[in-house]
Design a protein around this motif. Structure first.
Motif, PDB file in Angstrom:
ATOM      1  N   LEU A 106     -26.653 -81.547 -17.636  1.00 62.19           N
ATOM      2  CA  LEU A 106     -26.504 -80.820 -16.385  1.00 62.19           C
ATOM      3  C   LEU A 106     -25.596 -79.600 -16.555  1.00 62.19           C
ATOM      4  O   LEU A 106     -25.826 -78.550 -15.937  1.00 62.19           O
ATOM      5  CB  LEU A 106     -25.964 -81.753 -15.308  1.00 62.19           C
ATOM      6  CG  LEU A 106     -26.885 -82.928 -14.948  1.00 62.19           C
ATOM      7  CD1 LEU A 106     -26.251 -83.798 -13.871  1.00 62.19           C
ATOM      8  CD2 LEU A 106     -28.255 -82.433 -14.489  1.00 62.19           C
ATOM      9  N   GLY A 107     -24.580 -79.723 -17.383  1.00 61.29           N
ATOM     10  CA  GLY A 107     -23.719 -78.573 -17.649  1.00 61.29           C
ATOM     11  C   GLY A 107     -24.464 -77.458 -18.347  1.00 61.29           C
ATOM     12  O   GLY A 107     -24.287 -76.269 -18.026  1.00 61.29           O
ATOM     13  N   LEU A 108     -25.316 -77.820 -19.316  1.00 60.10           N
ATOM     14  CA  LEU A 108     -26.102 -76.819 -20.031  1.00 60.10           C
ATOM     15  C   LEU A 108     -27.107 -76.150 -19.095  1.00 60.10           C
ATOM     16  O   LEU A 108     -27.311 -74.926 -19.169  1.00 60.10           O
ATOM     17  CB  LEU A 108     -26.824 -77.482 -21.208  1.00 60.10           C
ATOM     18  CG  LEU A 108     -27.559 -76.548 -22.171  1.00 60.10           C
ATOM     19  CD1 LEU A 108     -26.572 -75.594 -22.843  1.00 60.10           C
ATOM     20  CD2 LEU A 108     -28.319 -77.348 -23.222  1.00 60.10           C
ATOM     21  N   GLN A 109     -27.734 -76.930 -18.213  1.00 60.06           N
ATOM     22  CA  GLN A 109     -28.677 -76.347 -17.260  1.00 60.06           C
ATOM     23  C   GLN A 109     -27.963 -75.369 -16.326  1.00 60.06           C
ATOM     24  O   GLN A 109     -28.497 -74.302 -15.997  1.00 60.06           O
ATOM     25  CB  GLN A 109     -29.365 -77.443 -16.443  1.00 60.06           C
ATOM     26  CG  GLN A 109     -30.136 -78.464 -17.257  1.00 60.06           C
ATOM     27  CD  GLN A 109     -31.112 -77.852 -18.241  1.00 60.06           C
ATOM     28  OE1 GLN A 109     -31.791 -76.876 -17.935  1.00 60.06           O
ATOM     29  NE2 GLN A 109     -31.182 -78.422 -19.428  1.00 60.06           N
ATOM     30  N   ALA A 110     -26.762 -75.729 -15.885  1.00 58.32           N
ATOM     31  CA  ALA A 110     -25.987 -74.833 -15.025  1.00 58.32           C
ATOM     32  C   ALA A 110     -25.653 -73.538 -15.754  1.00 58.32           C
ATOM     33  O   ALA A 110     -25.707 -72.446 -15.164  1.00 58.32           O
ATOM     34  CB  ALA A 110     -24.707 -75.526 -14.557  1.00 58.32           C
ATOM     35  N   LEU A 111     -25.323 -73.652 -17.035  1.00 57.57           N
ATOM     36  CA  LEU A 111     -25.015 -72.455 -17.825  1.00 57.57           C
ATOM     37  C   LEU A 111     -26.227 -71.544 -17.936  1.00 57.57           C
ATOM     38  O   LEU A 111     -26.129 -70.324 -17.750  1.00 57.57           O
ATOM     39  CB  LEU A 111     -24.532 -72.873 -19.213  1.00 57.57           C
ATOM     40  CG  LEU A 111     -24.211 -71.726 -20.180  1.00 57.57           C
ATOM     41  CD1 LEU A 111     -23.084 -70.869 -19.640  1.00 57.57           C
ATOM     42  CD2 LEU A 111     -23.853 -72.280 -21.564  1.00 57.57           C
ATOM     43  N   TYR A 112     -27.403 -72.122 -18.228  1.00 59.08           N
ATOM     44  CA  TYR A 112     -28.627 -71.330 -18.313  1.00 59.08           C
ATOM     45  C   TYR A 112     -28.943 -70.691 -16.964  1.00 59.08           C
ATOM     46  O   TYR A 112     -29.389 -69.538 -16.899  1.00 59.08           O
ATOM     47  CB  TYR A 112     -29.794 -72.208 -18.769  1.00 59.08           C
ATOM     48  CG  TYR A 112     -29.982 -72.247 -20.255  1.00 59.08           C
ATOM     49  CD1 TYR A 112     -30.875 -71.390 -20.886  1.00 59.08           C
ATOM     50  CD2 TYR A 112     -29.266 -73.136 -21.058  1.00 59.08           C
ATOM     51  CE1 TYR A 112     -31.048 -71.418 -22.258  1.00 59.08           C
ATOM     52  CE2 TYR A 112     -29.430 -73.178 -22.429  1.00 59.08           C
ATOM     53  CZ  TYR A 112     -30.322 -72.313 -23.029  1.00 59.08           C
ATOM     54  OH  TYR A 112     -30.488 -72.333 -24.391  1.00 59.08           O
ATOM     55  N   ALA A 113     -28.729 -71.443 -15.888  1.00 60.92           N
ATOM     56  CA  ALA A 113     -29.013 -70.903 -14.558  1.00 60.92           C
ATOM     57  C   ALA A 113     -28.117 -69.704 -14.259  1.00 60.92           C
ATOM     58  O   ALA A 113     -28.580 -68.692 -13.706  1.00 60.92           O
ATOM     59  CB  ALA A 113     -28.822 -71.988 -13.501  1.00 60.92           C
ATOM     60  N   VAL A 114     -26.839 -69.792 -14.629  1.00 66.22           N
ATOM     61  CA  VAL A 114     -25.906 -68.693 -14.383  1.00 66.22           C
ATOM     62  C   VAL A 114     -26.254 -67.486 -15.242  1.00 66.22           C
ATOM     63  O   VAL A 114     -26.324 -66.343 -14.749  1.00 66.22           O
ATOM     64  CB  VAL A 114     -24.457 -69.150 -14.649  1.00 66.22           C
ATOM     65  CG1 VAL A 114     -23.513 -67.955 -14.646  1.00 66.22           C
ATOM     66  CG2 VAL A 114     -24.026 -70.164 -13.604  1.00 66.22           C
ATOM     67  N   VAL A 115     -26.506 -67.715 -16.529  1.00 65.40           N
ATOM     68  CA  VAL A 115     -26.761 -66.602 -17.454  1.00 65.40           C
ATOM     69  C   VAL A 115     -28.063 -65.884 -17.101  1.00 65.40           C
ATOM     70  O   VAL A 115     -28.092 -64.657 -16.905  1.00 65.40           O
ATOM     71  CB  VAL A 115     -26.798 -67.111 -18.911  1.00 65.40           C
ATOM     72  CG1 VAL A 115     -27.292 -66.003 -19.848  1.00 65.40           C
ATOM     73  CG2 VAL A 115     -25.422 -67.592 -19.337  1.00 65.40           C
ATOM     74  N   PHE A 116     -29.153 -66.626 -17.001  1.00 65.10           N
ATOM     75  CA  PHE A 116     -30.435 -65.984 -16.742  1.00 65.10           C
ATOM     76  C   PHE A 116     -30.586 -65.599 -15.274  1.00 65.10           C
ATOM     77  O   PHE A 116     -31.314 -64.647 -14.964  1.00 65.10           O
ATOM     78  CB  PHE A 116     -31.582 -66.886 -17.199  1.00 65.10           C
ATOM     79  CG  PHE A 116     -31.736 -66.929 -18.684  1.00 65.10           C
ATOM     80  CD1 PHE A 116     -32.334 -65.874 -19.353  1.00 65.10           C
ATOM     81  CD2 PHE A 116     -31.273 -68.009 -19.413  1.00 65.10           C
ATOM     82  CE1 PHE A 116     -32.472 -65.892 -20.740  1.00 65.10           C
ATOM     83  CE2 PHE A 116     -31.412 -68.031 -20.805  1.00 65.10           C
ATOM     84  CZ  PHE A 116     -32.003 -66.977 -21.461  1.00 65.10           C
ATOM     85  N   GLY A 117     -29.913 -66.304 -14.376  1.00 63.65           N
ATOM     86  CA  GLY A 117     -29.902 -65.872 -12.988  1.00 63.65           C
ATOM     87  C   GLY A 117     -29.191 -64.541 -12.838  1.00 63.65           C
ATOM     88  O   GLY A 117     -29.659 -63.654 -12.105  1.00 63.65           O
ATOM     89  N   SER A 118     -28.073 -64.374 -13.534  1.00 59.66           N
ATOM     90  CA  SER A 118     -27.348 -63.106 -13.510  1.00 59.66           C
ATOM     91  C   SER A 118     -28.174 -61.987 -14.141  1.00 59.66           C
ATOM     92  O   SER A 118     -28.190 -60.853 -13.648  1.00 59.66           O
ATOM     93  CB  SER A 118     -26.008 -63.243 -14.239  1.00 59.66           C
ATOM     94  OG  SER A 118     -25.188 -64.224 -13.625  1.00 59.66           O
TER      95      SER A 118
END
Length: 291
Positions: free
Chosen positions: A266-278
């Motif tokens: 879940l932490g890795l998914q949140a990181l991907y969401a933040v990076v690619f969302g940004s």
């Protein structure tokens, strides 16, 4: 003017809710979306029928010569609830993320290709608000797709196999109600595991005006990441691939539950969401939609 015509052109929470509702209705009314959900619902049916046929003579799946198969598959004949876990394990590596990649890849690029993106931005939505609405719609599809698999598997499991108390991976016994609760929790974790793919697809969707190209690129990246995750020589980078911890949801079927893998996932998914969302926001807010 597409959905912009049916949403009142005024900013604020009510307008945002109207925009989100319009996006949800439009997404789940598309034949492509319904076809994707239909395919996902069919996977548990195929798995359940195959296991039923294989064990029709009283032999177990493990003794049938077909290999171990997806996780939990050897337990299905004892308890149909295990079909839920098996179906999620079978669809998560490819079918579920592929479906999410199709929806996310088409989110912005599909509107641009159809010529409706500029009309959606005529109303005072703002590019940031529209992008967030598109991502929220994609996440709603993640949840819907996962629940379709789980509900289909539960129905097929109840029809073809007995239900009741079940044995965890650790060998302990839990009641059917607790097992059902864990199945729901697993479905929610699987849906959350797709947030990284959703953000990646949305970013790709902002890079092109072709919905088909965006969908193909997102699915291609998904396949590439899956291949990289299977090459032993790349073990150093594999823990950082969004698919690496997907199957950690199986730890919810242990007693006690192992939370380390789930937290990493879940932490890795949140990181991907933040990076690619940004990245999607940076691209979309500067994108020329008039050309």
């Amino acid at each position: 003017m597409s959905r912009a015509e049916v949403v009142e052109a005024r900013p604020g929470p009510l307008w945002t809710f109207g925009l989100l509702r319009g996006e949800l209705v439009a997404t789940f009314r598309r034949w492509r979306t319904l076809a994707l959900l239909g395919v996902l619902a069919a996977v548990p049916v195929l798995v359940g029928v195959a296991v039923r046929i294989e064990t029709g003579d009283g032999s177990s799946v493990a003794d049938g010569g077909g290999g171990a198969g997806p996780a939990f598959i050897t337990q299905i004949t004892n308890n149909g609830l295990f079909l839920v876990f098996t179906a999620l394990a079978a669809t998560l590596p490819f079918f579920l993320p592929m479906a999410v990649g199709v929806v996310a890849g088409d989110a912005i690029a599909g509107e641009a290709n159809a010529g409706t993106l500029r009309y959606l931005l005529v109303a005072p939505a703002g590019r940031t608000r529209l992008l967030l609405t598109k991502y929220a719609t994609t996440m709603a599809f993640c949840l819907a797709a996962t629940l379709v698999v789980a509900v289909s598997a539960l129905a097929v499991g109840a029809l073809l196999f007995p239900l009741g108390d079940l044995t965890t991976i650790s060998g302990t016994r839990i009641g059917f109600a607790e097992g059902l609760a864990r199945a729901l929790l697993i479905a929610l974790v699987v849906a959350a595991s797709l947030t990284g793919v959703a953000a990646l697809g949305l970013f790709v969707s902002t890079l092109t005006n072709s919905g088909v190209a965006a969908m193909a690129t997102t699915v291609g990246l998904l396949i590439t990441v899956q291949i990289l995750d299977q090459i032993p020589q790349l073990h150093a980078i594999q823990p950082y691939l969004f698919s690496h911890h997907w199957l950690s949801f199986a730890d919810l079927m242990r007693e006690p539950v192992y939370w380390d893998g789930l937290r990493r996932n879940l932490g890795l998914q949140a990181l991907y969401a933040v990076v690619f969302g940004s990245a999607a926001w940076a691209r979309f807010t500067t994108k020329d939609i008039t050309s």
